[in-house]
Design a protein around this motif. Structure first.
Motif, PDB file in Angstrom:
ATOM      1  N   GLN A 133       0.834  -1.202   0.000  1.00 52.84           N
ATOM      2  CA  GLN A 133       0.000   0.000   0.000  1.00 52.84           C
ATOM      3  C   GLN A 133       0.875   1.261   0.000  1.00 52.84           C
ATOM      4  O   GLN A 133       0.569   2.227  -0.692  1.00 52.84           O
ATOM      5  CB  GLN A 133      -0.925   0.001   1.219  1.00 52.84           C
ATOM      6  CG  GLN A 133      -1.985  -1.078   1.153  1.00 52.84           C
ATOM      7  CD  GLN A 133      -2.742  -1.240   2.468  1.00 52.84           C
ATOM      8  OE1 GLN A 133      -2.211  -0.986   3.544  1.00 52.84           O
ATOM      9  NE2 GLN A 133      -3.989  -1.677   2.368  1.00 52.84           N
ATOM     10  N   PHE A 134       1.960   1.227   0.765  1.00 55.15           N
ATOM     11  CA  PHE A 134       2.876   2.360   0.815  1.00 55.15           C
ATOM     12  C   PHE A 134       3.485   2.611  -0.561  1.00 55.15           C
ATOM     13  O   PHE A 134       3.523   3.741  -1.039  1.00 55.15           O
ATOM     14  CB  PHE A 134       3.978   2.106   1.851  1.00 55.15           C
ATOM     15  CG  PHE A 134       4.940   3.248   1.976  1.00 55.15           C
ATOM     16  CD1 PHE A 134       4.701   4.263   2.874  1.00 55.15           C
ATOM     17  CD2 PHE A 134       6.081   3.309   1.186  1.00 55.15           C
ATOM     18  CE1 PHE A 134       5.584   5.333   2.984  1.00 55.15           C
ATOM     19  CE2 PHE A 134       6.963   4.365   1.289  1.00 55.15           C
ATOM     20  CZ  PHE A 134       6.708   5.382   2.195  1.00 55.15           C
ATOM     21  N   VAL A 135       3.961   1.554  -1.216  1.00 56.92           N
ATOM     22  CA  VAL A 135       4.579   1.679  -2.547  1.00 56.92           C
ATOM     23  C   VAL A 135       3.565   2.224  -3.549  1.00 56.92           C
ATOM     24  O   VAL A 135       3.899   3.065  -4.379  1.00 56.92           O
ATOM     25  CB  VAL A 135       5.173   0.331  -3.012  1.00 56.92           C
ATOM     26  CG1 VAL A 135       5.534   0.364  -4.487  1.00 56.92           C
ATOM     27  CG2 VAL A 135       6.387  -0.021  -2.158  1.00 56.92           C
ATOM     28  N   GLN A 136       2.330   1.765  -3.451  1.00 51.91           N
ATOM     29  CA  GLN A 136       1.291   2.252  -4.358  1.00 51.91           C
ATOM     30  C   GLN A 136       1.082   3.751  -4.165  1.00 51.91           C
ATOM     31  O   GLN A 136       0.992   4.500  -5.140  1.00 51.91           O
ATOM     32  CB  GLN A 136      -0.017   1.500  -4.122  1.00 51.91           C
ATOM     33  CG  GLN A 136      -1.104   1.846  -5.115  1.00 51.91           C
ATOM     34  CD  GLN A 136      -2.336   0.984  -4.928  1.00 51.91           C
ATOM     35  OE1 GLN A 136      -2.592   0.447  -3.857  1.00 51.91           O
ATOM     36  NE2 GLN A 136      -3.111   0.855  -5.986  1.00 51.91           N
ATOM     37  N   LYS A 137       1.031   4.209  -2.916  1.00 48.54           N
ATOM     38  CA  LYS A 137       0.885   5.645  -2.644  1.00 48.54           C
ATOM     39  C   LYS A 137       2.107   6.419  -3.136  1.00 48.54           C
ATOM     40  O   LYS A 137       1.987   7.461  -3.762  1.00 48.54           O
ATOM     41  CB  LYS A 137       0.683   5.892  -1.150  1.00 48.54           C
ATOM     42  CG  LYS A 137      -0.672   5.498  -0.634  1.00 48.54           C
ATOM     43  CD  LYS A 137      -0.822   5.832   0.839  1.00 48.54           C
ATOM     44  CE  LYS A 137      -2.163   5.413   1.385  1.00 48.54           C
ATOM     45  NZ  LYS A 137      -3.288   6.052   0.754  1.00 48.54           N
ATOM     46  N   ALA A 138       3.293   5.908  -2.838  1.00 47.32           N
ATOM     47  CA  ALA A 138       4.534   6.575  -3.229  1.00 47.32           C
ATOM     48  C   ALA A 138       4.636   6.698  -4.746  1.00 47.32           C
ATOM     49  O   ALA A 138       5.123   7.712  -5.262  1.00 47.32           O
ATOM     50  CB  ALA A 138       5.736   5.805  -2.682  1.00 47.32           C
ATOM     51  N   SER A 139       4.169   5.698  -5.455  1.00 40.57           N
ATOM     52  CA  SER A 139       4.254   5.693  -6.920  1.00 40.57           C
ATOM     53  C   SER A 139       3.376   6.756  -7.565  1.00 40.57           C
ATOM     54  O   SER A 139       3.547   7.082  -8.738  1.00 40.57           O
ATOM     55  CB  SER A 139       3.896   4.311  -7.470  1.00 40.57           C
ATOM     56  OG  SER A 139       4.865   3.368  -7.044  1.00 40.57           O
ATOM     57  N   GLY A 140       2.456   7.322  -6.810  1.00 40.83           N
ATOM     58  CA  GLY A 140       1.586   8.368  -7.324  1.00 40.83           C
ATOM     59  C   GLY A 140       2.244   9.750  -7.371  1.00 40.83           C
ATOM     60  O   GLY A 140       1.633  10.691  -7.872  1.00 40.83           O
ATOM     61  N   TYR A 141       3.452   9.867  -6.873  1.00 38.92           N
ATOM     62  CA  TYR A 141       4.153  11.158  -6.854  1.00 38.92           C
ATOM     63  C   TYR A 141       5.246  11.181  -7.904  1.00 38.92           C
ATOM     64  O   TYR A 141       5.887  10.171  -8.179  1.00 38.92           O
ATOM     65  CB  TYR A 141       4.762  11.417  -5.468  1.00 38.92           C
ATOM     66  CG  TYR A 141       3.700  11.521  -4.404  1.00 38.92           C
ATOM     67  CD1 TYR A 141       2.939  12.678  -4.262  1.00 38.92           C
ATOM     68  CD2 TYR A 141       3.425  10.444  -3.578  1.00 38.92           C
ATOM     69  CE1 TYR A 141       1.945  12.762  -3.315  1.00 38.92           C
ATOM     70  CE2 TYR A 141       2.425  10.521  -2.622  1.00 38.92           C
ATOM     71  CZ  TYR A 141       1.690  11.680  -2.498  1.00 38.92           C
ATOM     72  OH  TYR A 141       0.691  11.755  -1.569  1.00 38.92           O
TER      73      TYR A 141
END
Length: 90
Positions: A21-29
């Motif tokens: 979930q963290f990687v998915q959020k981080a990938s949005g930036y």
């Protein structure tokens, strides 16, 4: 470039599902995002890199962001790792 050091408060740390979930959020930036633990720095958009850190609850990590949305990235990723930090104090 922005950096923020924090203690992980997630009950499962950043293992398995929370890491994904963290990687998915981080990938949005668009900013370059890194996480550092004990001198080892990995790309925060890489599930394998993140998992290699084996981040458990209570451990100290540093979030590093460099780019046009670095402030927003640091704020929202900190809120994910430490949800109580984003709650207003009563």
């Amino acid at each position: 470039m922005k950096e923020k050091t924090l203690i992980v408060e997630l009950s499962a740390g950043l293992q398995a599902r929370p890491a994904a979930q963290f990687v998915q959020k981080a990938s949005g930036y668009s900013s370059a995002l890194m996480i550092e633990k004990n001198g080892k720095r990995v790309n925060a958009k890489s599930i394998m890199g993140l998992m290699s850190l084996a981040i458990a609850t209570g451990e100290k990590i540093t979030l590093i962001a460099d780019g046009i949305d670095e402030d927003k990235a640091i704020k929202q990723l900190t809120d994910f790792i430490n949800p109580a930090e984003s709650q207003p104090q009563v």
